[in-house]
Design a protein around this motif. Structure first.
Motif, PDB file in Angstrom:
ATOM      1  N   ILE A  39       0.831  -1.202   0.000  1.00  0.00           N
ATOM      2  CA  ILE A  39       0.000   0.000   0.000  1.00  0.00           C
ATOM      3  C   ILE A  39       0.873   1.263   0.000  1.00  0.00           C
ATOM      4  O   ILE A  39       0.483   2.290  -0.553  1.00  0.00           O
ATOM      5  CB  ILE A  39      -1.007   0.012   1.166  1.00  0.00           C
ATOM      6  CG1 ILE A  39      -0.315  -0.041   2.521  1.00  0.00           C
ATOM      7  CG2 ILE A  39      -2.001  -1.129   1.024  1.00  0.00           C
ATOM      8  CD1 ILE A  39      -1.282   0.051   3.702  1.00  0.00           C
ATOM      9  N   THR A  40       2.068   1.184   0.618  1.00  0.00           N
ATOM     10  CA  THR A  40       3.007   2.310   0.545  1.00  0.00           C
ATOM     11  C   THR A  40       3.459   2.534  -0.884  1.00  0.00           C
ATOM     12  O   THR A  40       3.527   3.667  -1.372  1.00  0.00           O
ATOM     13  CB  THR A  40       4.223   2.071   1.456  1.00  0.00           C
ATOM     14  OG1 THR A  40       3.802   1.963   2.815  1.00  0.00           O
ATOM     15  CG2 THR A  40       5.237   3.209   1.336  1.00  0.00           C
ATOM     16  N   HIS A  41       3.768   1.437  -1.571  1.00  0.00           N
ATOM     17  CA  HIS A  41       4.209   1.520  -2.962  1.00  0.00           C
ATOM     18  C   HIS A  41       3.135   2.188  -3.829  1.00  0.00           C
ATOM     19  O   HIS A  41       3.418   3.080  -4.635  1.00  0.00           O
ATOM     20  CB  HIS A  41       4.512   0.111  -3.482  1.00  0.00           C
ATOM     21  CG  HIS A  41       5.221   0.085  -4.787  1.00  0.00           C
ATOM     22  ND1 HIS A  41       5.353  -1.053  -5.544  1.00  0.00           N
ATOM     23  CD2 HIS A  41       5.852   1.069  -5.499  1.00  0.00           C
ATOM     24  CE1 HIS A  41       6.022  -0.773  -6.646  1.00  0.00           C
ATOM     25  NE2 HIS A  41       6.332   0.506  -6.647  1.00  0.00           N
ATOM     26  N   TYR A  42       1.889   1.780  -3.640  1.00  0.00           N
ATOM     27  CA  TYR A  42       0.796   2.396  -4.392  1.00  0.00           C
ATOM     28  C   TYR A  42       0.686   3.878  -4.043  1.00  0.00           C
ATOM     29  O   TYR A  42       0.529   4.732  -4.931  1.00  0.00           O
ATOM     30  CB  TYR A  42      -0.522   1.687  -4.087  1.00  0.00           C
ATOM     31  CG  TYR A  42      -1.667   2.205  -4.918  1.00  0.00           C
ATOM     32  CD1 TYR A  42      -1.974   1.628  -6.147  1.00  0.00           C
ATOM     33  CD2 TYR A  42      -2.424   3.303  -4.494  1.00  0.00           C
ATOM     34  CE1 TYR A  42      -3.015   2.121  -6.935  1.00  0.00           C
ATOM     35  CE2 TYR A  42      -3.461   3.798  -5.268  1.00  0.00           C
ATOM     36  CZ  TYR A  42      -3.751   3.205  -6.478  1.00  0.00           C
ATOM     37  OH  TYR A  42      -4.771   3.709  -7.254  1.00  0.00           O
ATOM     38  N   TYR A  43       0.776   4.184  -2.765  1.00  0.00           N
ATOM     39  CA  TYR A  43       0.663   5.569  -2.297  1.00  0.00           C
ATOM     40  C   TYR A  43       1.751   6.449  -2.923  1.00  0.00           C
ATOM     41  O   TYR A  43       1.476   7.575  -3.365  1.00  0.00           O
ATOM     42  CB  TYR A  43       0.770   5.595  -0.773  1.00  0.00           C
ATOM     43  CG  TYR A  43       0.657   6.971  -0.162  1.00  0.00           C
ATOM     44  CD1 TYR A  43      -0.586   7.513   0.131  1.00  0.00           C
ATOM     45  CD2 TYR A  43       1.791   7.725   0.120  1.00  0.00           C
ATOM     46  CE1 TYR A  43      -0.699   8.783   0.693  1.00  0.00           C
ATOM     47  CE2 TYR A  43       1.700   8.991   0.688  1.00  0.00           C
ATOM     48  CZ  TYR A  43       0.451   9.517   0.967  1.00  0.00           C
ATOM     49  OH  TYR A  43       0.351  10.764   1.518  1.00  0.00           O
ATOM     50  N   LEU A  44       2.966   5.949  -2.984  1.00  0.00           N
ATOM     51  CA  LEU A  44       4.073   6.747  -3.511  1.00  0.00           C
ATOM     52  C   LEU A  44       3.871   7.083  -4.988  1.00  0.00           C
ATOM     53  O   LEU A  44       4.339   8.124  -5.453  1.00  0.00           O
ATOM     54  CB  LEU A  44       5.398   6.000  -3.321  1.00  0.00           C
ATOM     55  CG  LEU A  44       5.830   5.757  -1.870  1.00  0.00           C
ATOM     56  CD1 LEU A  44       7.149   5.011  -1.823  1.00  0.00           C
ATOM     57  CD2 LEU A  44       5.927   7.067  -1.093  1.00  0.00           C
ATOM     58  N   ASN A  94       9.762  12.863   0.833  1.00  0.00           N
ATOM     59  CA  ASN A  94      11.115  12.398   0.530  1.00  0.00           C
ATOM     60  C   ASN A  94      11.112  10.954   0.041  1.00  0.00           C
ATOM     61  O   ASN A  94      11.880  10.577  -0.848  1.00  0.00           O
ATOM     62  CB  ASN A  94      12.007  12.537   1.758  1.00  0.00           C
ATOM     63  CG  ASN A  94      12.308  13.974   2.095  1.00  0.00           C
ATOM     64  OD1 ASN A  94      12.275  14.851   1.215  1.00  0.00           O
ATOM     65  ND2 ASN A  94      12.593  14.259   3.356  1.00  0.00           N
ATOM     66  N   LEU A  95      10.238  10.124   0.626  1.00  0.00           N
ATOM     67  CA  LEU A  95      10.154   8.727   0.219  1.00  0.00           C
ATOM     68  C   LEU A  95       9.615   8.615  -1.214  1.00  0.00           C
ATOM     69  O   LEU A  95      10.101   7.798  -2.005  1.00  0.00           O
ATOM     70  CB  LEU A  95       9.258   7.956   1.188  1.00  0.00           C
ATOM     71  CG  LEU A  95       9.361   6.420   1.151  1.00  0.00           C
ATOM     72  CD1 LEU A  95      10.787   5.963   1.415  1.00  0.00           C
ATOM     73  CD2 LEU A  95       8.414   5.815   2.185  1.00  0.00           C
ATOM     74  N   LYS A  96       8.648   9.454  -1.536  1.00  0.00           N
ATOM     75  CA  LYS A  96       8.109   9.470  -2.906  1.00  0.00           C
ATOM     76  C   LYS A  96       9.193   9.896  -3.893  1.00  0.00           C
ATOM     77  O   LYS A  96       9.371   9.271  -4.944  1.00  0.00           O
ATOM     78  CB  LYS A  96       6.914  10.420  -2.989  1.00  0.00           C
ATOM     79  CG  LYS A  96       6.280  10.516  -4.386  1.00  0.00           C
ATOM     80  CD  LYS A  96       5.138  11.519  -4.390  1.00  0.00           C
ATOM     81  CE  LYS A  96       4.564  11.674  -5.794  1.00  0.00           C
ATOM     82  NZ  LYS A  96       3.675  10.562  -6.173  1.00  0.00           N
ATOM     83  N   LYS A  97       9.912  10.946  -3.551  1.00  0.00           N
ATOM     84  CA  LYS A  97      10.997  11.418  -4.409  1.00  0.00           C
ATOM     85  C   LYS A  97      12.056  10.339  -4.584  1.00  0.00           C
ATOM     86  O   LYS A  97      12.575  10.127  -5.684  1.00  0.00           O
ATOM     87  CB  LYS A  97      11.614  12.686  -3.797  1.00  0.00           C
ATOM     88  CG  LYS A  97      12.747  13.291  -4.618  1.00  0.00           C
ATOM     89  CD  LYS A  97      13.287  14.540  -3.944  1.00  0.00           C
ATOM     90  CE  LYS A  97      14.448  15.125  -4.751  1.00  0.00           C
ATOM     91  NZ  LYS A  97      15.005  16.345  -4.076  1.00  0.00           N
ATOM     92  N   ALA A 144      -0.339   9.202  -4.839  1.00  0.00           N
ATOM     93  CA  ALA A 144      -0.759  10.238  -3.895  1.00  0.00           C
ATOM     94  C   ALA A 144       0.196  11.427  -3.950  1.00  0.00           C
ATOM     95  O   ALA A 144       1.300  11.336  -4.482  1.00  0.00           O
ATOM     96  CB  ALA A 144      -0.820   9.668  -2.478  1.00  0.00           C
ATOM     97  N   GLN A 145      -0.254  12.522  -3.381  1.00  0.00           N
ATOM     98  CA  GLN A 145       0.582  13.718  -3.250  1.00  0.00           C
ATOM     99  C   GLN A 145       0.767  13.991  -1.764  1.00  0.00           C
ATOM    100  O   GLN A 145      -0.003  14.745  -1.162  1.00  0.00           O
ATOM    101  CB  GLN A 145      -0.076  14.912  -3.954  1.00  0.00           C
ATOM    102  CG  GLN A 145      -0.249  14.753  -5.443  1.00  0.00           C
ATOM    103  CD  GLN A 145       1.078  14.581  -6.161  1.00  0.00           C
ATOM    104  OE1 GLN A 145       2.094  15.160  -5.762  1.00  0.00           O
ATOM    105  NE2 GLN A 145       1.083  13.791  -7.223  1.00  0.00           N
ATOM    106  N   PRO A 146       1.776  13.360  -1.147  1.00  0.00           N
ATOM    107  CA  PRO A 146       1.941  13.486   0.308  1.00  0.00           C
ATOM    108  C   PRO A 146       2.260  14.910   0.729  1.00  0.00           C
ATOM    109  O   PRO A 146       2.936  15.655   0.020  1.00  0.00           O
ATOM    110  CB  PRO A 146       3.107  12.538   0.610  1.00  0.00           C
ATOM    111  CG  PRO A 146       3.834  12.385  -0.676  1.00  0.00           C
ATOM    112  CD  PRO A 146       2.797  12.501  -1.754  1.00  0.00           C
ATOM    113  N   SER A 147       1.778  15.264   1.913  1.00  0.00           N
ATOM    114  CA  SER A 147       2.041  16.592   2.460  1.00  0.00           C
ATOM    115  C   SER A 147       3.114  16.546   3.542  1.00  0.00           C
ATOM    116  O   SER A 147       3.762  17.558   3.821  1.00  0.00           O
ATOM    117  CB  SER A 147       0.751  17.186   3.039  1.00  0.00           C
ATOM    118  OG  SER A 147       0.196  16.321   4.022  1.00  0.00           O
TER     119      SER A 147
END
Length: 237
Positions: free
Chosen positions: A179-184, A196-199, A187-190
Motif C-alpha cells: 500500500i506504501t508503494h501504491y501511495y508513492l 522524501n520517500l516518494k521522491k 498520492a501527493q503526500p504533504s
C-alpha cells in the motif's frame, strides 16, 4: 517502437510480444511511458482480468490473516508485549526480503524469450508503465505462492510458539509495503517524510534504475551501498 528488427505494438496485447526483444528488452522496458491508462497484457479476457488488482484488495485480503497469526502466538502463551516484539521483528525481516527481491529478482537481467516475458509480468511492466494503478500491487494468488517459502524461512529462525507472531509481522510488513508503494505512485503526500520517500522511489524509476531498491525505506540501500547518487555527484563525474 522498432528494436533489432522487431516492432512492439503498444496497441496490442504486450506479454507475448516483449520476449522477441532479446538483448534490447532491458533498454526498452526501462524507458517508462507515463500514462494512467494501463496497456493490455493478454488477448484472453480471463487472463487479462487476473493481471489487475485494486490496491484495497491487499489489506482486505491479508489483514485478517495478520490478525489470526498474531492472536495465535498470544493463545500459545505469549504476552501482548512479547507478541508485539515478534511483529516488529517480522516487519524488519520483511524489509530485508523486500529489498532482496527487488534488487536480485525484480531487476534480474534477461535476454531469452521466456526470460523477458516472465520478467515483464513480474516487474518489467511496472517500470514500463509506472502509473498503471491496477498492476502495481501483487495479485493475492501470486502472494499466496510466495508465502510458502516465507513461512518456512520464519520456521527456521523461530520456535513453534513464536513462528505465528513473526509470520504475522512479516505479512503485515508486506501489506504496508504494497500500500506504501501504491501511495508513492498515486498520492501527493504533504508530510516531509513521505514526500522524501516518494521522491526517492520515483528517482529509482526515472533517473537511476539500478539503485534505490528500498520501497518503505532506504535503510538496506544504505547498508548494502545501493543508495542513488545525487545529481550534484553525477555532474562531477
Amino acid at each position: 517502437m522498432v528494436v533489432q528488427g522487431f516492432t512492439v505494438d503498444l496497441n496490442k496485447a504486450l506479454v507475448f510480444q516483449v520476449g522477441h526483444l532479446g538483448d534490447a528488452y532491458q533498454e526498452w522496458v526501462h524507458q517508462p511511458i507515463v500514462c494512467t491508462e494501463g496497456p493490455r497484457f493478454f488477448d484472453n479476457e480471463i487472463l487479462e482480468f487476473l493481471t489487475k488488482t485494486a490496491w484495497w484488495v491487499i489489506p482486505v485480503t491479508w489483514l485478517p490473516f495478520v490478525c489470526y497469526f498474531i492472536t495465535k502466538s498470544i493463545s500459545l502463551g505469549h504476552t501482548p508485549l512479547q507478541v508485539a516484539s515478534m511483529v516488529v521483528a517480522g516487519i524488519f525481516v520483511w524489509t530485508l526480503i523486500e529489498y532482496t527481491l527487488h534488487r536480485f529478482l525484480f531487476h534480474i537481467k534477461t535476454r531469452s524469450y521466456w526470460g523477458n516475458t516472465m520478467h515483464y509480468l513480474l516487474h518489467g511492466c511496472h517500470h514500463k508503465h509506472p502509473m498503471d494503478g491496477l498492476r502495481l500491487v501483487f495479485p493475492p494468488a501470486a502472494t499466496a505462492i510466495l508465502l510458502f517459502p516465507f513461512w518456512n524461512l520464519v520456521k527456521l529462525i523461530s520456535t513453534p510458539t513464536t513462528q505465528p507472531g513473526l509470520f504475522g509481522g512479516g505479512l503485515l510488513g508486506y501489506v504496508l509495503y504494497d500500500i506504501t508503494h501504491y501511495y508513492l505512485h498515486h498520492a501527493q503526500p504533504s508530510q516531509e517524510v513521505l514526500k522524501n520517500l516518494k521522491k526517492y522511489h520515483l528517482n529509482h524509476h526515472f533517473r537511476i534504475q539500478n539503485r534505490g531498491f528500498g520501497i518503505t525505506s532506504s535503510f538496506w540501500d544504505k547498508v548494502f551501498g545501493t543508495l542513488p547518487t545525487t545529481k550534484s555527484a553525477d555532474k562531477q563525474r
